[in-house]
Design a protein around this motif. Structure first.
Motif, mmCIF file in Angstrom:
data_model
loop_
_atom_site.group_PDB
_atom_site.id
_atom_site.type_symbol
_atom_site.label_atom_id
_atom_site.label_comp_id
_atom_site.label_asym_id
_atom_site.label_seq_id
_atom_site.Cartn_x
_atom_site.Cartn_y
_atom_site.Cartn_z
ATOM 1 N N ASP B 552 22.192 51.099 44.743
ATOM 2 C CA ASP B 552 23.618 50.951 44.982
ATOM 3 C C ASP B 552 24.418 51.141 43.708
ATOM 4 O OD1 ASP B 552 23.200 50.454 47.624
ATOM 5 O OD2 ASP B 552 23.009 48.273 47.337
ATOM 6 N N MET B 553 25.686 51.424 43.918
ATOM 7 C CA MET B 553 26.630 51.468 42.818
ATOM 8 C C MET B 553 26.801 50.058 42.274
ATOM 9 S SD MET B 553 30.023 50.759 42.099
ATOM 10 C CE MET B 553 31.073 50.896 43.566
ATOM 11 N N GLU B 554 26.841 49.947 40.932
ATOM 12 C CA GLU B 554 27.081 48.643 40.309
ATOM 13 C C GLU B 554 28.373 48.700 39.525
ATOM 14 O OE1 GLU B 554 23.809 47.547 37.726
ATOM 15 O OE2 GLU B 554 22.419 48.713 38.965
ATOM 16 N N LYS B 555 29.129 47.591 39.584
ATOM 17 C CA LYS B 555 30.298 47.500 38.703
ATOM 18 C C LYS B 555 29.825 46.871 37.400
ATOM 19 C CE LYS B 555 33.929 47.580 42.040
ATOM 20 N NZ LYS B 555 35.368 47.662 42.036
ATOM 21 N N ILE B 556 30.195 47.500 36.278
ATOM 22 C CA ILE B 556 29.836 46.891 34.998
ATOM 23 C C ILE B 556 31.081 46.834 34.130
ATOM 24 C CG2 ILE B 556 27.424 47.662 35.109
ATOM 25 C CD1 ILE B 556 28.101 49.874 33.168
ATOM 26 N N ALA B 557 31.068 45.871 33.201
ATOM 27 C CA ALA B 557 32.225 45.699 32.318
ATOM 28 C C ALA B 557 32.232 46.811 31.284
ATOM 29 C CB ALA B 557 32.167 44.327 31.634
ATOM 30 N N LEU B 558 33.392 47.412 31.059
ATOM 31 C CA LEU B 558 33.521 48.484 30.074
ATOM 32 C C LEU B 558 33.050 48.009 28.700
ATOM 33 C CD1 LEU B 558 34.515 51.311 29.299
ATOM 34 C CD2 LEU B 558 36.805 50.356 29.016
ATOM 35 N N ASP B 559 33.373 46.772 28.371
ATOM 36 C CA ASP B 559 33.013 46.211 27.067
ATOM 37 C C ASP B 559 31.521 46.241 26.798
ATOM 38 O OD1 ASP B 559 35.583 45.651 26.620
ATOM 39 O OD2 ASP B 559 35.464 43.472 27.008
ATOM 40 N N THR B 560 30.744 45.979 27.850
ATOM 41 C CA THR B 560 29.303 45.858 27.650
ATOM 42 C C THR B 560 28.573 47.093 28.171
ATOM 43 O OG1 THR B 560 29.046 44.791 29.794
ATOM 44 C CG2 THR B 560 29.432 43.352 27.902
ATOM 45 N N ALA B 561 29.330 48.169 28.393
ATOM 46 C CA ALA B 561 28.733 49.340 29.035
ATOM 47 C C ALA B 561 27.599 49.948 28.193
ATOM 48 C CB ALA B 561 29.803 50.388 29.321
ATOM 49 N N VAL B 562 27.794 49.991 26.882
ATOM 50 C CA VAL B 562 26.768 50.612 26.039
ATOM 51 C C VAL B 562 25.457 49.830 26.141
ATOM 52 C CG1 VAL B 562 26.104 51.184 23.679
ATOM 53 C CG2 VAL B 562 28.425 51.662 24.468
ATOM 54 N N ASP B 563 25.547 48.507 26.053
ATOM 55 C CA ASP B 563 24.335 47.701 26.171
ATOM 56 C C ASP B 563 23.704 47.868 27.547
ATOM 57 O OD1 ASP B 563 24.447 46.795 23.645
ATOM 58 O OD2 ASP B 563 25.537 44.932 24.144
ATOM 59 N N CYS B 564 24.574 47.902 28.546
ATOM 60 C CA CYS B 564 24.080 48.063 29.911
ATOM 61 C C CYS B 564 23.309 49.380 30.058
ATOM 62 C CB CYS B 564 25.263 48.007 30.869
ATOM 63 S SG CYS B 564 24.791 48.345 32.564
ATOM 64 N N VAL B 565 23.893 50.459 29.519
ATOM 65 C CA VAL B 565 23.232 51.764 29.601
ATOM 66 C C VAL B 565 21.894 51.720 28.861
ATOM 67 C CG1 VAL B 565 23.363 54.154 28.783
ATOM 68 C CG2 VAL B 565 25.312 53.134 29.962
ATOM 69 N N ARG B 566 21.924 51.132 27.674
ATOM 70 C CA ARG B 566 20.676 51.008 26.921
ATOM 71 C C ARG B 566 19.602 50.296 27.735
ATOM 72 N NH1 ARG B 566 22.708 49.037 21.093
ATOM 73 N NH2 ARG B 566 22.570 51.013 19.964
ATOM 74 N N GLY B 567 20.032 49.262 28.421
ATOM 75 C CA GLY B 567 19.099 48.511 29.264
ATOM 76 C C GLY B 567 18.517 49.387 30.371
ATOM 77 N N LYS B 568 19.386 50.195 30.987
ATOM 78 C CA LYS B 568 18.919 51.089 32.063
ATOM 79 C C LYS B 568 17.932 52.113 31.513
ATOM 80 C CE LYS B 568 21.921 49.595 35.222
ATOM 81 N NZ LYS B 568 21.445 48.818 36.393
ATOM 82 N N LEU B 569 18.217 52.625 30.307
ATOM 83 C CA LEU B 569 17.353 53.654 29.727
ATOM 84 C C LEU B 569 15.991 53.090 29.357
ATOM 85 C CD1 LEU B 569 19.809 55.651 27.425
ATOM 86 C CD2 LEU B 569 19.108 56.114 29.769
ATOM 87 N N ALA B 570 16.003 51.821 28.927
ATOM 88 C CA ALA B 570 14.736 51.212 28.501
ATOM 89 C C ALA B 570 13.896 50.799 29.705
ATOM 90 C CB ALA B 570 15.030 50.007 27.615
ATOM 91 N N ALA B 571 14.565 50.659 30.874
ATOM 92 C CA ALA B 571 13.867 50.124 32.057
ATOM 93 C C ALA B 571 12.761 51.082 32.519
ATOM 94 C CB ALA B 571 14.860 49.882 33.176
#
Lengths: 571, 571
Positions: B552-571
């Protein structure tokens, strides 16, 4: 990297086949290995160098906004038939038949393929300008491959092709490519010169060659030290003398010049300066009209310029029989006086301004002295610039005197205009809704040739002197006694790891060889900076630094070696 | 990168020529463009993908200690004549004549060239083992090029060749290459399987293929889920049944089977299970001996295995006339009962254990039922494994039952032993001072094919689903209203720069297109992670994340987007 992990294979002597210094050194250093005539394998050491060139070219091309793609090496004949080059390109093109007897070639260049891509991909002015490039293996079936990768049959080339809605856009991208090429050769650390080049059948002023300066260069370049003017001698204009023809002072008279044929010999024999002599060169054009080309004795014919004279777009040198039939004299003593009206005389601008000159008498063993136009012979049918410039000639931009140097062509940029887009119907829809033919430019760099050119520019009797940017390694560590002294090994290993961590491209020579042999190898393959580690120096915490480019050995403290190396690299 | 700087050219529909899904999607996504039959340009988007594969292959090969070099594509015929392959290789090899009428080929592979290098470069056991590799354009003149780059004529290949003082050393490097290939395909994020492969004329067990698993794969693979066993079906051994032949219960009798030829039809007509039928395949060997190959009705002939039966190294299927001459019956109702002694019968192991079976009666329209060896016909001359394994067969390692899957061959490693080194006299001096022939291995990866295979493995109705490692970009940012809303533009630009700074390979779609069209393009080209930025979300400081792999689509905070993306890439 450690030499124990690197396939290094140096030779004491270059194979006899190699003539050029770069060819000899590339074979000796194990950079290339010959497979067949004009075919070379890039050995591991050489591939490192080639990739460094390739990467700098790629980075700067990307920075310029060009888009990298990769076209097939094998190209269908049909595209070449569209532009008419299937027949015209000549035997340099390696033609191939596939299993179904269809015609292909191993691409010597890619104008046809990229224009085929552009005409289907680029439809609107909104998509223009577009500059596509590739770095790829090309093949040209040289009649006499030689000089190693300098004139190989298979070679690596960067070729770019730009597409434009109008000429102004082409000029803008052309200027960007000129800057990009300058940036590339600057980053490679090479002394180079961009020179105006011949545009052949396309005409206009839109062509520059980039030359790496080297004494062994195939091309002669003219440049003005006081201005930006630079051109291939093929193209550099020899201005008309700024003085008028002087008044005739002598009477024309025959002088015996037995056995004296070359102007140098005639001038010496007659005790005259060479610039008082005129040589006549007999040529025949494609309509079989016999021509005499007149040049001052110290000047040389420029065939490219001569081709631009009306009626001489194609010509060949006359045979001995043709000369005798036209002038009643064998070559050697021919001249422009008293010849049949059917002979067309083309005089170089310099000759046109001469008076009281010496030329062949059309009589074996004799010359004429004190010859003058209008009195002894009519003014020539054509006066044109048909000679090579010489050092000291005025610069065509009027800003000083020309000097000459030799160069190796490594890049060429060219405004193709609509040569290919027109014949291949490469159209786009312009803002006004009209279908128009695209303007095109093309931009080549001989990637593998750059390596040879760099060596021609940088070498000494010990081997190659690479600029840092394309050296296989920037720094080498030569430990004396790596397999004998625990101290030396530990110091060498530690320094190696520190330099690697500092991002330095370093080679640790961990072979069990004599120091002299390791030094010789590192010098031969052209590593710019060398660090030597030995027990004696280590006792005082010192190691030795020496630059491949020259200069004395320096003692430096092991502790500060990394900073010291960084300083040398930044210098 | 920004899409405004990238040449992106997607199509709504794939050209009709494309059959395979990967071929269609590569054309639609603008990854490749057709130049001619089996000839493709890698467009800018495609070249990014190809380079990612190339770089991973290079890194892992270097890590394994192999040395990269670059051999010419054009190879002299003389080397191929030394190994006899100039004649043997067949029409797949593109033969060329140069301007001097000398023979060359556009290299389909490089065993000859590298062996020529090794025999002059590697002289001593001290230089061994040595593993050279290159990543290079190859050409194979396929009779029917198809499936895009999957079976193209010009393609990119990584080919490595190792040289050894003895077989143990070859085995050690072979094991390292097996690990290296596993590391490469793991890093590429592909589901793959290494399977034992046929070693052809060389014999031995030293060959493995690496397959990317995909339903459209050309190869059928057998593997045991309970053990490491995996092999190409070409090679996978079908064990002899573990039961003895059962006692005959029926009398042999003729049954009319009008129009029933296929075993399936015969079994159905007679109300018998298919595994009570035997089919006979008539073949002729190179000495013109007529053979009957017997297989159970539900099994298929394995030609590779059959070639290993003595006397059948080469064979062809018999013509109708030959069948009639040998058996007095046309094909369709032939069988092994009552045939001349000159016919050699080769039975599959499974058939040899059958009793009371059905086979053709050598009489049109009739079969025999209740047939038993020794009673109704002699035991076959040869019993061998000549069939393909089927799902449920026992695994040859005795550890479970086989399952089948389809794969696309992307890699092949091979113990060549001395096949080339012997014919080319590739010798070294061993420790004992003796001249010996080197052992060789070779190791290939179809670099361009990997891209197509990855797409066969990962796609849906929206387009390509690339693993991160070979996606053209890892993350894309799709701003809704980049050219309309200052807020959106500022947020998109800032996030883009932050991701670039974090080392993320990100594409910012800054085109002035409808969001739907941008989403469709990003899905088509297979970017694994998408960030959507719009005015509405930004009002709450939120952006949207969606994974190409699903979810599903997730809403994420713009502020933490870089960390969030990093987390997705590491997953």
């Amino acid at each position: 990297m450690r030499t124990s992990q690197l396939y290094l294979s140096t030779l004491k002597e270059a194979p006899a086949e190699a003539e050029l210094i770069s060819h000899k050194l590339m074979l000796r250093a194990g950079i290339i290995k010959r497979l067949g005539s004009g075919l070379y394998t890039w050995m591991p050491l050489g591939l490192r160098i080639l990739r460094k060139v390739e990467n700098i070219v790629r980075e700067e091309m990307n920075r310029s906004g060009a888009q990298e793609l990769l076209m097939p090496a094998v190209q269908p004949a049909e595209l070449w038939q569209e532009t008419g080059r299937w027949e015209v390109f000549g035997p340099q093109m390696l033609k191939i038949k596939d299993r179904h007897e269809r015609d292909f070639c191993f691409g010597p260049t890619h104008e046809e393929v990229i224009t085929d891509i552009a005409r289907t991909e680029l439809r609107s002015y909104k998509q223009l300008p577009m500059n596509f490039y590739q770095i790829q293996t090309k093949f040209r079936d040289e009649i006499r491959p030689r000089f190693g990768v300098m004139r190989a049959r298979e070679f690596m080339m960067k070729d770019a092709y730009s597409f434009h809605a109008n000429f102004e856009s082409l000029e803008a991208t052309y200027a960007v490519m000129h800057q990009t090429y300058s940036a590339i050769f600057s980053r490679l650390g090479l002394k180079f010169r961009a020179v105006a080049a011949d545009t052949g059948a396309i005409g206009g002023s839109g062509s520059h060659e980039f030359h790496v300066l080297a004494d062994a260069g195939e091309d002669l370049l003219a440049y003005c030290p006081d201005s930006d003017y630079a051109a291939n001698v093929e193209l550099a204009e020899a201005l008309a003398p700024d003085h008028l023809r002087a008044r005739a002072l002598e009477e024309m008279h025959e002088v015996a010049t037995p056995g004296k044929i070359a102007c140098e010999d005639v001038a010496e024999f007659l005790g005259l300066p060479l610039d008082k002599t005129v040589k006549a060169i007999a040529v025949v054009n494609d309509a079989n009209v016999f021509h005499l080309l007149l040049l001052r004795g110290d000047h040389n014919l420029n065939e490219v310029k001569t081709n631009k004279v009306e009626g001489l777009a194609t010509f060949r040198f006359a045979t001995e029989a043709e000369v005798e039939a036209a002038l009643g004299c064998r070559p050697g003593y021919i001249g422009p006086v008293g010849i049949p009206e059917t002979v067309r005389v083309v005089a170089d601008r310099t000759v046109f301004a001469m008076s009281d000159f010496v030329c062949g008498a059309n009589k074996p063993g004799y010359h004429l002295k004190g010859v003058n136009f209008l009195r002894d012979l009519p003014d020539p049918a054509v006066v044109a610039d048909i000679r090579n410039v010489v050092a000291g000639d005025p610069s065509p931009d009027g800003k000083g005197k020309l000097e000459l140097c030799r160069g190796i062509e490594v890049g060429h940029i060219f405004q193709l205009r609509t040569k290919y887009s027109e014949s291949m119907n490469c159209l786009f829809t312009d803002q006004d809704g009209q279908q128009k033919v695209m303007e095109m430019g093309c931009y080549g760099i001989g990637v593998s040739r750059v390596v040879a050119a760099a060596i021609e520019q940088g070498h000494d009797d010990k081997g190659i002197k690479f600029p840092s940017a394309l050296a296989p390694f920037t720094v080498c560590i030569v430990p004396m006694g790596y397999h004998r002294s625990e101290t030396v090994r530990a110091a060498a290993d530690a320094l190696y790891l520190k330099l690697v961590a500092a991002g330095v491209d370093v080679l640790l020579d961990d072979r069990n060889e004599r120091p002299g042999s390791m030094f010789a190898d590192m010098e031969l393959i052209g590593i710019p900076h060398r660090l030597t580690i030995g027990d004696k120096g280590l006792a005082e915490g010192m190691i030795e630094y020496v630059a491949r480019s020259g200069g004395d050995m320096e003692k430096i403290a092991l502790d500060t070696a990394v900073d010291c190396v960084r300083g040398k690299l930044a210098a």
